[in-house]
Motif scaffolding. Sequence first.
Motif, mmCIF file in Angstrom:
data_model
loop_
_atom_site.group_PDB
_atom_site.id
_atom_site.type_symbol
_atom_site.label_atom_id
_atom_site.label_comp_id
_atom_site.label_asym_id
_atom_site.label_seq_id
_atom_site.Cartn_x
_atom_site.Cartn_y
_atom_site.Cartn_z
ATOM 1 N N SER A 1 69.097 66.618 132.340
ATOM 2 C CA SER A 1 67.898 65.911 131.868
ATOM 3 C C SER A 1 68.140 65.154 130.566
ATOM 4 O O SER A 1 67.342 64.290 130.184
ATOM 5 N N THR B 1 68.415 76.664 125.314
ATOM 6 C CA THR B 1 67.895 75.982 126.505
ATOM 7 C C THR B 1 66.638 76.603 127.107
ATOM 8 O O THR B 1 65.708 75.877 127.488
ATOM 9 N N PRO B 2 66.527 77.948 127.221
ATOM 10 C CA PRO B 2 65.338 78.525 127.859
ATOM 11 C C PRO B 2 64.015 78.173 127.181
ATOM 12 O O PRO B 2 62.951 78.325 127.797
ATOM 13 N N GLN B 3 64.047 77.712 125.936
ATOM 14 C CA GLN B 3 62.810 77.359 125.244
ATOM 15 C C GLN B 3 62.285 75.980 125.648
ATOM 16 O O GLN B 3 61.198 75.591 125.251
ATOM 17 N N PHE B 4 63.078 75.260 126.427
ATOM 18 C CA PHE B 4 62.696 73.914 126.839
ATOM 19 C C PHE B 4 62.412 73.863 128.347
ATOM 20 O O PHE B 4 63.110 74.493 129.133
ATOM 21 N N SER B 5 61.411 73.076 128.717
ATOM 22 C CA SER B 5 61.238 72.740 130.135
ATOM 23 C C SER B 5 62.064 71.497 130.464
ATOM 24 O O SER B 5 62.444 71.282 131.609
ATOM 25 N N ARG B 6 62.340 70.698 129.412
ATOM 26 C CA ARG B 6 63.190 69.531 129.568
ATOM 27 C C ARG B 6 63.862 69.207 128.241
ATOM 28 O O ARG B 6 63.192 69.155 127.209
ATOM 29 N N TYR C 1 73.921 69.295 131.202
ATOM 30 C CA TYR C 1 72.476 69.329 130.953
ATOM 31 C C TYR C 1 71.882 68.018 131.482
ATOM 32 O O TYR C 1 71.683 67.056 130.730
ATOM 33 N N ASP D 1 58.573 71.490 125.577
ATOM 34 C CA ASP D 1 58.511 72.937 125.780
ATOM 35 C C ASP D 1 57.786 73.255 127.086
ATOM 36 O O ASP D 1 57.443 72.354 127.866
ATOM 37 N N HIS D 2 57.521 74.544 127.320
ATOM 38 C CA HIS D 2 56.927 74.956 128.592
ATOM 39 C C HIS D 2 55.422 74.733 128.645
ATOM 40 O O HIS D 2 54.798 74.932 129.693
ATOM 41 N N GLN D 3 54.838 74.313 127.516
ATOM 42 C CA GLN D 3 53.428 73.901 127.489
ATOM 43 C C GLN D 3 53.320 72.378 127.537
ATOM 44 O O GLN D 3 52.262 71.805 127.255
ATOM 45 N N GLN D 4 54.475 71.728 127.835
ATOM 46 C CA GLN D 4 54.564 70.270 127.941
ATOM 47 C C GLN D 4 54.255 69.563 126.623
ATOM 48 O O GLN D 4 53.733 68.449 126.602
#
Length: 381
Positions: A236, A151-156, A234, A302-305
């Motif tokens: 989202s 999960t931490p590797q995803f922003s959504r 979860y 991811d966190h870079q969208q």
Amino acid sequence: MAKTILVLGGYGNFGKRISESLAKHADVCLLVAGRNLEKANDLCKKLRAENYAADLKPVALDIFSENFAQELKNLSPFLVIHTSGPFQGQDYRVPQACIDAGAHYIDLADDRRFVCDITKLDVQARSKNLLVVSGASSVPGLSSVVIDEITPQFSRMDEIDIAIAPGNRAERGEATVKAILSYTGHPIKIFENGQWINKYGWMSARRLDFGKVVGKRWLANVDVPDLELFPARYPSVKRVNFQAGLELSFLHWGMVGMAWLAKYKLVRNWSPVVKPIVAASNWFIGLGTDIGGMRVKIVGIDHQQKPLELVWQLTATHGVGPYIPTLSAIILAEQLISGENKDSGAKPCLGLYKLEDFKTHAERWGIYYQLFNKGEEQPLG
């Protein structure tokens, strides 16, 4: 003092593997329990002959007996591990009896209602500082731990897709087969495109690649607690899917045919004929392999969208696949025995240990996993 651990169905397909693991602890008095005292005694003799450290005792115990609750209380267990499925149609007489007896409780239930509704006992369990856990198995026990790790590797996260493919030569339990047959061809509520829809048990067949060791396997819909628990856990996520399959194509498609007959009400329920079905499947036990796999795919941002698709892939060779459903219960049991786990309450087995805990146990049996970034087609670890 040695802690008394009682394993219900302790000589069965999964129970004997849990008994074997916990019998290694010298600070444990292990009660191998079930309706057949002779089978319980045979397993105890076998483990003693192999110099296992625990104090081993066979016990005749029937969970459906009118005297079960009192008999359990007389044994004064510290922990009860319930492996006597199928859990479809069972009520909470066993966990309730454990709470009344002052014992922690863990089960390997795969029934959606049984696992999801275990929280009904939460207030009682907390009042006695007891841990009551349902679904300490491959799902949702292991599957939730895997997702929590990723999960931490995803922003959504948008999609969760889980698949299990056992080898044909792996030992199969009658209770597990009966559980699957109970919903074969019957409606299953699945969260898809952000809404609940009906699909049918052991239908929607597809073929999925589990990697070079396991290969491609046929899959079909299976009803598991994850389908209900994960959309809430979860928020989202807009789609949660779970499927399993049989390695031999003709057996798999035979089950799909059985599902079709049940869907169109030509057969009401296949579970009453579980014994001849298991017997027939055993005619082909020498075919196929003893190699199984499990796959968890998460799709999201991811966190870079940017789009991200990660696949966690497990492989079990040499017939060790049946150990996988037991490891969640073993991990939690060992944490309770050591005093490391001081949690209480009644809950589904969601994220109750770390993936590293699973890895430590799994590697002893030659069970390994990797995480792949599908965009890069290479293992991440």
